[in-house]
Each structure stands twice: as structure tokens, then as C-alpha cells.
Design an enzyme around this catalytic site. Sequence first.
Site, short mmCIF file in Angstrom:
data_model
loop_
_atom_site.label_atom_id
_atom_site.label_comp_id
_atom_site.label_asym_id
_atom_site.label_seq_id
_atom_site.Cartn_x
_atom_site.Cartn_y
_atom_site.Cartn_z
N HIS A 401 0.82 -1.21 0.00
CA HIS A 401 0.00 0.00 0.00
C HIS A 401 0.85 1.26 0.00
O HIS A 401 0.57 2.22 -0.72
CB HIS A 401 -0.90 0.02 1.24
CG HIS A 401 -1.96 -1.02 1.23
ND1 HIS A 401 -2.39 -1.64 2.37
CD2 HIS A 401 -2.67 -1.56 0.22
CE1 HIS A 401 -3.35 -2.52 2.06
NE2 HIS A 401 -3.53 -2.48 0.78
N ARG A 494 -9.31 23.87 -12.34
CA ARG A 494 -10.71 23.73 -11.94
C ARG A 494 -10.98 24.53 -10.66
O ARG A 494 -10.37 24.28 -9.63
CB ARG A 494 -11.05 22.26 -11.71
CG ARG A 494 -10.88 21.37 -12.93
CD ARG A 494 -11.30 19.95 -12.60
NE ARG A 494 -11.18 19.05 -13.74
CZ ARG A 494 -10.10 18.31 -13.98
NH1 ARG A 494 -9.04 18.38 -13.18
NH2 ARG A 494 -10.07 17.50 -15.03
N ARG A 543 -10.51 28.08 -15.00
CA ARG A 543 -11.91 27.92 -15.39
C ARG A 543 -12.79 28.29 -14.21
O ARG A 543 -12.73 27.67 -13.16
CB ARG A 543 -12.20 26.48 -15.83
CG ARG A 543 -13.63 26.32 -16.37
CD ARG A 543 -13.97 24.87 -16.64
NE ARG A 543 -14.11 24.10 -15.41
CZ ARG A 543 -14.32 22.79 -15.36
NH1 ARG A 543 -14.39 22.10 -16.48
NH2 ARG A 543 -14.43 22.17 -14.20
N GLU A 640 -18.25 23.16 -24.92
CA GLU A 640 -18.92 21.95 -24.41
C GLU A 640 -20.30 21.77 -25.04
O GLU A 640 -20.84 20.67 -25.04
CB GLU A 640 -19.08 22.05 -22.89
CG GLU A 640 -17.77 22.23 -22.15
CD GLU A 640 -17.96 22.95 -20.84
OE1 GLU A 640 -17.71 22.35 -19.80
OE2 GLU A 640 -18.38 24.12 -20.87
N GLY A 662 -14.18 20.89 -24.13
CA GLY A 662 -14.45 19.93 -23.05
C GLY A 662 -15.05 18.68 -23.67
O GLY A 662 -16.27 18.62 -23.90
N SER A 663 -14.22 17.70 -23.96
CA SER A 663 -14.65 16.57 -24.78
C SER A 663 -15.74 15.73 -24.11
O SER A 663 -16.59 15.14 -24.79
CB SER A 663 -13.46 15.69 -25.17
OG SER A 663 -12.77 15.24 -24.02
N ASN A 664 -15.76 15.67 -22.78
CA ASN A 664 -16.79 14.87 -22.11
C ASN A 664 -18.18 15.45 -22.33
O ASN A 664 -19.11 14.76 -22.76
CB ASN A 664 -16.49 14.76 -20.61
CG ASN A 664 -15.40 13.77 -20.31
OD1 ASN A 664 -15.09 12.90 -21.12
ND2 ASN A 664 -14.78 13.90 -19.15
N ASP A 665 -18.34 16.75 -22.00
CA ASP A 665 -19.65 17.37 -22.17
C ASP A 665 -20.04 17.47 -23.64
O ASP A 665 -21.21 17.26 -24.00
CB ASP A 665 -19.65 18.76 -21.53
CG ASP A 665 -19.99 18.71 -20.05
OD1 ASP A 665 -20.45 17.65 -19.60
OD2 ASP A 665 -19.79 19.71 -19.35
N CYS A 712 -9.28 19.62 -23.42
CA CYS A 712 -8.94 19.03 -22.12
C CYS A 712 -9.72 17.74 -21.94
O CYS A 712 -10.93 17.70 -22.14
CB CYS A 712 -9.25 20.01 -20.98
SG CYS A 712 -10.94 20.61 -20.92
#
Length: 766
Positions: A401, A494, A543, A640, A662-665, A712
Site C-alpha cells: 500500500h 478547476r 476555469r 462543451e 471539453g470533450s466529455n460534455d 482538455c
Amino acid sequence: MGDYVATFDELRLTDADRAGGKGANLGELVAARLPVPPGFVVLRSAYEEVVCAGAHGPELDELHARGLAAAQDASRDQAQQLDELCRRMRELVHGTPISPSVRDAVLSAYHRLGDGVSVAVRSSAVGEDSATASFAGMNVSHTNIHGDEELITALTDCWASLFTPRVLTYRARRGMHNRPEMAVVVQRMVTVRTAGVAFTADPATGKLDRIIVDAARGQGEVVVSGAVTPDTYVFDAAGPTLLSTEVGRQSFAIVSGPDGDQRVELSESEAETPALTDEQAVAVARLALKVQAHHDGRPQDVEWAFDDEHLWLVQARPITVLPHDADAKAPHTAEGRVLVRGLAAAPGRAVGPVRVLRSPAEGSALSNGEVLVAPMTNPDWLPTLSRAAAVVTDSGGMTCHAAIVARELGIPCIVGARTATTQLTTGAEVTVDGSAGRVYAGNPLPASITAVPRAIPETALPEATATRVYVNLALPEAAERVATTDADGVGLLRAEVLLTQALGGRHPRDLIARGEDEKFIQSMTASIHRISSAFAPRPVIYRASDMRSNEFRALKGGSHYEPEEHNPMIGFRGCYRYVRQPEMFRLELAALARVREQTPNVHLMIPFVRTRWELAACLELVDASPLGRQRGLHRWIMAEVPSVVYRLPEYVELGIDGISIGSNDLTQLMLGVDRDSEECAELFDESDAAVLDAIGQIVTTARKLGITSSLCGQAPSTKPEFVEHLVRAGITSVSVSPDAVARTRRAVAAAERRVLLDRALSADGR
């Protein structure tokens, strides 16, 4: 099998949202027909019904938000508060009765494994054992569990283990502020003779052509916990061919018995004999390579066990962190008196005073930047490790660990040093060389290297690329370490984590209502400046806060200020929130203005822009603020929402000079799929032709209009073909997580070379 339970053969990697990382990984291994002991997973839905929807659910949410805020600090003053909050949360979980429907489903699945069989009950938190977060040993696991009542008790213990100081500290450090959720793996136990861990890449050097096998007698927990120094077998992956064997130090083993797990003392001859024969070690290495091959060559962390006859695969997960540029030599070699030697478990060097501690209870004695020296470390040490410049332990192997967590924190680590706690004394200044496994007296590094109590990275000169490679960042305390990499700047800072941390988990409007505007500004200024000064003169793109209403509600006082939305993902957020509720945005702008007075490398990015009129109104707020009157400020927006494909020229007319995709949104809104939906997970694809076309149009338009363009997300670090699409479109930069900078730059460089070659061939008429 039902709403609350699924057998391993009913699960795949895509089920991680309902079975947790561990459960989904086991399902994938069974699908690959690898030797996995049978079992089932108590799904996240069971936790949601019993704990989240139970009588104490709302109180748990409130306490968890406060706990995360305390964990963000990691100071000695916050330790007691964090302990008390976690103790109360665990009491609430243990005090919640399990519904009959969940109990019946769990016990029915258990009885199908056999009559009163012995099982392991292992936490499988959502997000655990993923490609980016291992949660190594953070949550509870139980072995050798017999009978119905023991199983139900163990299940509740796993759920409650979400609320410990070590888990909250880990989640806070990784920016995981959503509600924690837990699935639980129940797996039939085998009679273990030897067990351990195998890595299909060298965790200390990053070499991908090496396999490291750690082995010990009895159950493998003694290996992963660091309780013993295991035997270590090093293989060349070609073959695999055994290169070296190092016998560790194991004075005892944990074995299962009729009354539960037992500690058995080993004789001197047993302790000096390797736990595995060469043939057995090769079999483990081959099994690990099969797991890696099934995961498309991604390096794996594999737990295995031998019974009297068979080799079993107990668990596998991606290796979350590997050093980059593994073949590069360190730019400087420390020369000095060696005080202690051990196993090189996490690379880098750090200089600082020693602090010898014997247990996590003593952790408050460690000051920031000291070198933690301990007999061994388990996950309870995490709040202390977060403040350490380096860690050295008497016992443990490269897969324990302490080593895994140190690599994720980016601090040097030496394990299995045997005499560290007796040879090193508190207060003495030392240099820890995690790559060589040595602790030196004083600071023997060349005078040109400042002896600061933090890790000094060991990287080769990066490849030069025309496309810049930025990092995504959220934690101020990580800034100094990440700034020493070859990142060209911060492409996405962020604000959400900064807000939560700086404001102590309070809702920003709660401070405003109480007249604490200046506290807000000062706290945010200090956090942002720590990052901007570390990276100066490289750009830092801040941002502005983009929490959704459900996330804001989780903050202290949030229920008084936030609406309840059915779909907050496309609700009251981003640019529109600033226009309708400008008070908090004005304070952010004031903080940025103060930061820029000292470090003018900080610039503003506005998220989730839907229309021209709201952006125009938002920019009016910027222009009216102290920030808007400063020279050299760049105004970026996030891309986005698909409307940006059509409106980008209008946005540039308003004064926008940078855009970050913002590739996710963008993907979820292009394809109409909630990126958090487990039912529609297979539909979410950043490489879908429609998404790629939209990205291409945005980048091409930005280039024509003469503004900066960026993206991003994780796709550039994992998909070379995605990188090439961006480079061919003419993107200015990409921004990825800190651990992905080196491999992303290599992918960018390769893509740029291919583009130049294609152009040359085209010019030749070929």
C-alpha cells in the site's frame, strides 16, 4: 440474478458503475476464462437502498461534505475534526437496518456458492481499481467469513469503510467530491499456501519489459499491507525469463482456520527459503501477461494465490501510475554517506528532516515536508503521507500500500529498509533517493539543485512539439510537484476544488450572506497564487466555478441556495449562472485580479456557454471588474455545447481569444447520452465520427480566426489516433492529467512527424 446481486459471469468492465471497479474487473477476468474463484457482487443499488435512501442518508451527505472539507486541509488542526466526523458517519451506517429484500438477495447468492462456505468479503467502491484511482487498501476487506450473520456484518463493515479519514483524504486529494457509493465482492476462498502481487511493468522505473512478482507464504494481505518484506522475482517479459530472485523477510504468515484467520510463526528455515519455486514464479508471470493481453496491453496490477494444486487469479486492476521516460538516466547522482538501503518503490528524490513515527495515531506530529520513517504503513497513514516529502519503511515490498499510494502522491518511497526506524533519527536531515532505494546523510545533491523538502523529478529532456501539452489541475498542494514536469502550463485549473477547499466546504453564497466577501477573496487568492507562482511564467487558465446545482447543494448551507433540478448536467450552471447570480462570479474575478498583480500568467476561462447573449452579458461583468481593466488578460471559453460550432465567430467578435474543448460534455450533448448513465455507457464515445467532426470544425474555425484552441480530457493520453486527428486539424494545445504529460507529448510528437511526412510526400506528388 436480481436488482441487488450479480454473479461474476454477469459482469463486464462496463458495469463498474454498479459493481465497482473490483467487481467489474473480476467479471471481465471470468469472461476471459482466467482462473478466478467463483463469487458474486452485492451491487451499488443495495447500498443506495439501505444507506443512501435510509433514515440517515441526508445526515450522511451533510457530514460527508464537511469531512471532505476537513480532509482537503490535511493539517494537524483538522485531523481531530476529521476523525470525529468519520466516527459519526460509520455509526450511522452500522445503525441502519438492512432491508429484507437486500438481505434475502445476498444470502440466496451466498447459499448458491455452497453450504456455509468460507468467503472473502471485499469492498468494491465505485471508482475503485480504475485506470486513474486504485484506492489501494483504503476500504475494508474481510477474509475467512462463515455463515449468514458474519456475512451481513462484513457487508455492513465494507459500506461503513467509505467513511474513514484515509478514504476521505484520498477522495479529497483526487477531487472526488460526489457522494461515495459502494458495491461489495463476495468470493469463495481457496486454501492459500502462497500468495502475492505481480506487476506487468516495473513500478519503480516504469520499464514495460519487466514483470515484478512479490510473494509470501499464506494469504497475500501481508504483501499488500507491507506487514512483511516479500520475496521479489524480476522477469524479462520476453519469455517470460526469470532475471533475479531476492528472498525477503517473513517471520509469520496469515492462514485460514476453523475460527477465522490465524497468525502462524514461521521457522528460520522457512523464512530463508523462497516462497515459490522458479517454475511457480514463471507460472505467475505468464498469468499476469495473459491478464495484460486481455486488457489490450495496458500494464496490470495482479493479485494471485496458489493452493495445493492450482494457481488462482484473485484480482487485477490497471496500474494507476508509472514513471515516465524510464530509460533516461537521472540528471544528477547523489554521492554521500548511505544510512539505509531498501527497495526502490517510488522514484524521485526529496530532501528533508526525518520524522520517525510508530503508528498512524502519531501522524499529527509530522510537519509538512518531513520524511516519514515508519515500521510499515497501511492506508490509515494516508492523511500523514499527504504531508510527507518522502516515506521510508522497515518492511513491505514494491507492491504494498505504501508504495502504491506514494506513487500516486508523487513522492519518493523506499520500503523493506529493515533498520530505518533505528538507524534514522528524528530531526536529522537526509536525502531520500526513491529510484536507487537509498537514504543519504544530509543533502549530497549538487549545489545547483536546491535542497527543498519535496520530490525532485527525474526526467529526460522532453521531445520538442509545436502543439503545447498542458496539465489539468485542481489541488494547490500538487502545484509545485507538477510544475517541475515538462508541462507547458495549466490548460484547465478547476475552480470547484479550490472553492471547496478554500471555503471549508461552505456554500459561497453563505459567506456572501454573512458579509464575508473578503474572506472568500483572500482564500481564493492564496490558493490560485500558489499554483500560478509555481508555473510562472507558463500560462495558467483558470476555469471559473462550474459546479452543478446538485453538487452545490452538498456544500454546507447549499440547500438554502440551490434549486432541485431533475437534470442538473444541463441545468443551472456555467455562464448562465454568472449572469443570473453574479455575486459569486464578481468575487472570483476580484480574486483573479489580485493574483494577476503578482503573477500575470493567469487567464480566465468561462464554462458552458450556450448562447451569444449570455456570453455578452458575462463579458460585461468581466469588463466592469478590476480584472477587466488589467492588460494582457486572455478570455477563453469552454466548447462543451454543440452551438459553439456555429457561434464561434460571434464569440470571437465579442473578444474571446481562446477556446478549450471539453470533450466529455461535448460528446454527451452531441450524442444525447448522459456520460454518467450506466445503461447507456457503450454509447458514450469521444471518437464517434460526429464528435470528431464537431471538434475538427471548432479547431479549424479557431485557426482561421486566429485564436488559441485546446482540448482538455483523457482521450489524447490514451488514443494516439485521437491525438493525430487534433494535430491534423491544427489544434494549438491539449491538456491532460499530470501523470499523462510525458506519454501525451510522445504521441503528439509522433503525430506531428506523420503530418510532416504526409505533406512532404504530397508535395513530391506521391
